[in-house]
Design a protein around this motif. Structure first.
Motif, PDB file in Angstrom:
ATOM      1  N   GLN A   1       0.877  -1.291  -0.071  1.00  0.00           N
ATOM      2  CA  GLN A   1       0.102   0.185   0.087  1.00  0.00           C
ATOM      3  C   GLN A   1       0.867   1.307  -0.075  1.00  0.00           C
ATOM      4  O   GLN A   1       1.399   1.597   0.915  1.00  0.00           O
ATOM      5  CB  GLN A   1      -0.915  -0.009   1.208  1.00  0.00           C
ATOM      6  CG  GLN A   1      -1.730  -1.024   1.248  1.00  0.00           C
ATOM      7  CD  GLN A   1      -2.893  -0.851   0.514  1.00  0.00           C
ATOM      8  OE1 GLN A   1      -3.289   0.328  -0.177  1.00  0.00           O
ATOM      9  NE2 GLN A   1      -3.746  -1.977  -0.050  1.00  0.00           N
ATOM     10  N   LEU A   2       0.918   1.807  -1.358  1.00  0.00           N
ATOM     11  CA  LEU A   2       1.995   3.000  -1.438  1.00  0.00           C
ATOM     12  C   LEU A   2       0.994   4.032  -2.220  1.00  0.00           C
ATOM     13  O   LEU A   2       0.593   3.613  -3.218  1.00  0.00           O
ATOM     14  CB  LEU A   2       3.089   2.809  -2.010  1.00  0.00           C
ATOM     15  CG  LEU A   2       4.065   1.680  -1.209  1.00  0.00           C
ATOM     16  CD1 LEU A   2       5.215   1.547  -2.201  1.00  0.00           C
ATOM     17  CD2 LEU A   2       4.811   2.728   0.147  1.00  0.00           C
TER      18      LEU A   2
ATOM     19  N   GLY B   1      13.848   7.592 -11.145  1.00  0.00           N
ATOM     20  CA  GLY B   1      13.375   9.088 -11.116  1.00  0.00           C
ATOM     21  C   GLY B   1      11.962   9.145 -11.792  1.00  0.00           C
ATOM     22  O   GLY B   1      11.318  10.110 -11.955  1.00  0.00           O
ATOM     23  N   ALA B   2      11.422   8.123 -12.444  1.00  0.00           N
ATOM     24  CA  ALA B   2      10.194   8.037 -12.788  1.00  0.00           C
ATOM     25  C   ALA B   2       9.237   8.053 -11.781  1.00  0.00           C
ATOM     26  O   ALA B   2       8.837   6.915 -11.109  1.00  0.00           O
ATOM     27  CB  ALA B   2      10.003   7.009 -13.645  1.00  0.00           C
ATOM     28  N   GLN B   3       8.435   9.111 -11.258  1.00  0.00           N
ATOM     29  CA  GLN B   3       7.519   9.256 -10.266  1.00  0.00           C
ATOM     30  C   GLN B   3       6.192   8.568 -10.443  1.00  0.00           C
ATOM     31  O   GLN B   3       5.578   9.108 -11.153  1.00  0.00           O
ATOM     32  CB  GLN B   3       7.612  10.618  -9.710  1.00  0.00           C
ATOM     33  CG  GLN B   3       9.044  11.429  -9.227  1.00  0.00           C
ATOM     34  CD  GLN B   3       9.472  10.549  -8.098  1.00  0.00           C
ATOM     35  OE1 GLN B   3       9.036  10.098  -7.030  1.00  0.00           O
ATOM     36  NE2 GLN B   3      10.737  10.472  -8.125  1.00  0.00           N
ATOM     37  N   ILE B   4       5.760   7.773  -9.759  1.00  0.00           N
ATOM     38  CA  ILE B   4       4.254   7.223  -9.868  1.00  0.00           C
ATOM     39  C   ILE B   4       3.563   7.512  -8.510  1.00  0.00           C
ATOM     40  O   ILE B   4       3.974   7.303  -7.402  1.00  0.00           O
ATOM     41  CB  ILE B   4       4.499   5.791  -9.778  1.00  0.00           C
ATOM     42  CG1 ILE B   4       5.538   4.949 -10.631  1.00  0.00           C
ATOM     43  CG2 ILE B   4       3.017   5.203  -9.878  1.00  0.00           C
ATOM     44  CD1 ILE B   4       5.220   5.592 -12.123  1.00  0.00           C
ATOM     45  N   ALA B   5       2.587   8.393  -8.849  1.00  0.00           N
ATOM     46  CA  ALA B   5       1.726   8.979  -7.493  1.00  0.00           C
ATOM     47  C   ALA B   5       0.349   8.958  -7.782  1.00  0.00           C
ATOM     48  O   ALA B   5      -0.059   9.366  -9.010  1.00  0.00           O
ATOM     49  CB  ALA B   5       2.406  10.379  -7.294  1.00  0.00           C
ATOM     50  N   ALA B   6      -0.581   8.575  -6.894  1.00  0.00           N
ATOM     51  CA  ALA B   6      -1.839   8.528  -7.105  1.00  0.00           C
ATOM     52  C   ALA B   6      -2.319   9.682  -7.338  1.00  0.00           C
ATOM     53  O   ALA B   6      -3.496  10.083  -7.904  1.00  0.00           O
ATOM     54  CB  ALA B   6      -2.494   7.989  -5.518  1.00  0.00           C
ATOM     55  N   ASP B   7      -1.631  10.765  -6.553  1.00  0.00           N
ATOM     56  CA  ASP B   7      -2.363  12.196  -6.705  1.00  0.00           C
ATOM     57  C   ASP B   7      -2.319  12.853  -8.227  1.00  0.00           C
ATOM     58  O   ASP B   7      -3.115  13.821  -8.529  1.00  0.00           O
ATOM     59  CB  ASP B   7      -1.515  13.226  -5.730  1.00  0.00           C
ATOM     60  CG  ASP B   7      -1.953  12.843  -4.150  1.00  0.00           C
ATOM     61  OD1 ASP B   7      -2.755  12.232  -3.988  1.00  0.00           O
ATOM     62  OD2 ASP B   7      -1.176  13.256  -3.321  1.00  0.00           O
TER      63      ASP B   7
ATOM     64  N   TYR C   1      -1.005   6.785 -17.674  1.00  0.00           N
ATOM     65  CA  TYR C   1      -2.453   6.889 -18.211  1.00  0.00           C
ATOM     66  C   TYR C   1      -3.220   6.861 -16.935  1.00  0.00           C
ATOM     67  O   TYR C   1      -2.765   6.573 -15.894  1.00  0.00           O
ATOM     68  CB  TYR C   1      -2.633   5.684 -18.897  1.00  0.00           C
ATOM     69  CG  TYR C   1      -1.835   5.304 -20.353  1.00  0.00           C
ATOM     70  CD1 TYR C   1      -2.427   5.876 -21.440  1.00  0.00           C
ATOM     71  CD2 TYR C   1      -0.713   4.596 -20.098  1.00  0.00           C
ATOM     72  CE1 TYR C   1      -1.524   5.876 -22.482  1.00  0.00           C
ATOM     73  CE2 TYR C   1       0.120   4.617 -21.140  1.00  0.00           C
ATOM     74  CZ  TYR C   1      -0.401   5.097 -22.758  1.00  0.00           C
ATOM     75  OH  TYR C   1       0.310   4.866 -23.705  1.00  0.00           O
ATOM     76  N   ASP C   2      -4.205   7.676 -17.084  1.00  0.00           N
ATOM     77  CA  ASP C   2      -5.198   7.710 -15.855  1.00  0.00           C
ATOM     78  C   ASP C   2      -6.323   6.483 -16.241  1.00  0.00           C
ATOM     79  O   ASP C   2      -5.931   5.714 -16.883  1.00  0.00           O
ATOM     80  CB  ASP C   2      -5.925   9.003 -15.996  1.00  0.00           C
ATOM     81  CG  ASP C   2      -6.791   9.243 -17.529  1.00  0.00           C
ATOM     82  OD1 ASP C   2      -7.201   8.482 -18.034  1.00  0.00           O
ATOM     83  OD2 ASP C   2      -7.122  10.517 -17.577  1.00  0.00           O
TER      84      ASP C   2
END
Length: 264
Positions: free
Chosen positions: A61-62, A102-108, A83-84
């Motif tokens: 869970q991140l 450095g590829a940032q993955i963020a739910a926001d 993609y959304d």
């Protein structure tokens, strides 16, 4: 040990077992939704491989993490496309080099799915091996986060070859099949030639490997033919014995009949 102390000891032991069990469970990673990677490629050729990731925030869970990748391809370009939930592209990044992070993955950011594509040149073979065949890493992906911890997402390998090594391998495969087909025959010489062919292949002597493999195949076929001929001769000899026994029996019966006729 008193009953009270034993009870406390049992509870402590149980808690320790549970703790160790939880600690032994490996950390999960994101899911691989699809992949399009080569299983083999010729040296110096240009290839592209892509992997699509989803379920980005479920296991573990991140809400945010960093994607990292590496490859043995040369002259490399990475493309990371975001993609959304509707499948619409929301962002894209490019990286150069055999390693990237450095590829940032963020739910926001609304990212629901990520496609990672790598394009590069297939490297030279450092060491040829017949079984298993020599491989290189097309791409390897990992989920990293602050503190230095990481989870492996997956590694995709491929066999690489030259035109000469591929031809030699084809000859080796054909010889191996011929030896297997001659099972039950005396294939010792064929097997020795095959072993020598493998040794030549792994020494990058592909012309010699091809010659020895063809020799092994010929010897295997000859051994099989010889075994079949011997078997036929055995059957024929057995048939002659049966015929001789039948003929002898008939002649004996005939002579007995003639004896009975004279006595009669």
């Amino acid at each position: 040990m008193t009953r009270t102390n034993w009870s406390r000891f049992s509870k402590l032991a149980l808690a320790l077992v549970v703790l160790l069990s939880v600690a032994a469970i490996p950390a999960g990673a994101v899911s691989v939704a699809s992949e399009d990677t080569p299983s083999e490629a010729q040296v110096d050729s240009k290839v592209t491989a892509s992997v699509t990731l989803d379920e980005l925030y479920k296991d573990p869970q991140l809400e945010a993490w960093t994607l990292a990748g590496q490859t043995h391809l040369e002259d490399v370009t990475w493309t990371v496309t975001y993609y959304d939930q509707t499948g619409a592209k929301v962002d894209q990044q490019s990286f150069d080099g055999q390693n990237f992070s450095g590829a940032q993955i963020a739910a926001d950011d609304g990212t629901s799915e990520v496609e990672v594509s790598v394009t590069g040149t297939v490297p030279e073979v450092e060491e040829f091996t017949y079984d298993p065949a020599q491989e290189f890493t097309v791409l390897s992906l990992a989920q990293t986060r602050e503190g230095g911890s990481s989870n492996d997402i997956g590694t995709w390998n491929a066999t690489h070859y030259t035109e000469e090594s591929a031809a030699a391998r084809d000859s080796l495969d054909s010889a191996k099949a011929a030896i297997a087909a001659a099972s039950g025959s005396n294939t010792q010489e064929a097997q020795q030639s095959f072993n020598n062919a493998v040794e030549a292949y792994e020494g990058a002597e592909f012309g010699l490997a091809t010659t020895l493999a063809e020799e092994a195949e010929t010897r295997a076929n000859q051994a099989k033919q010889s075994s079949q001929t011997t078997q036929l001769l055995i059957y024929a000899a057995g048939g002659l014995v049966v015929v001789a026994l039948l003929a002898g029996g008939f002649l004996y019966w005939k002579s007995q009949q003639q004896t009975y006729d004279k006595l009669g």
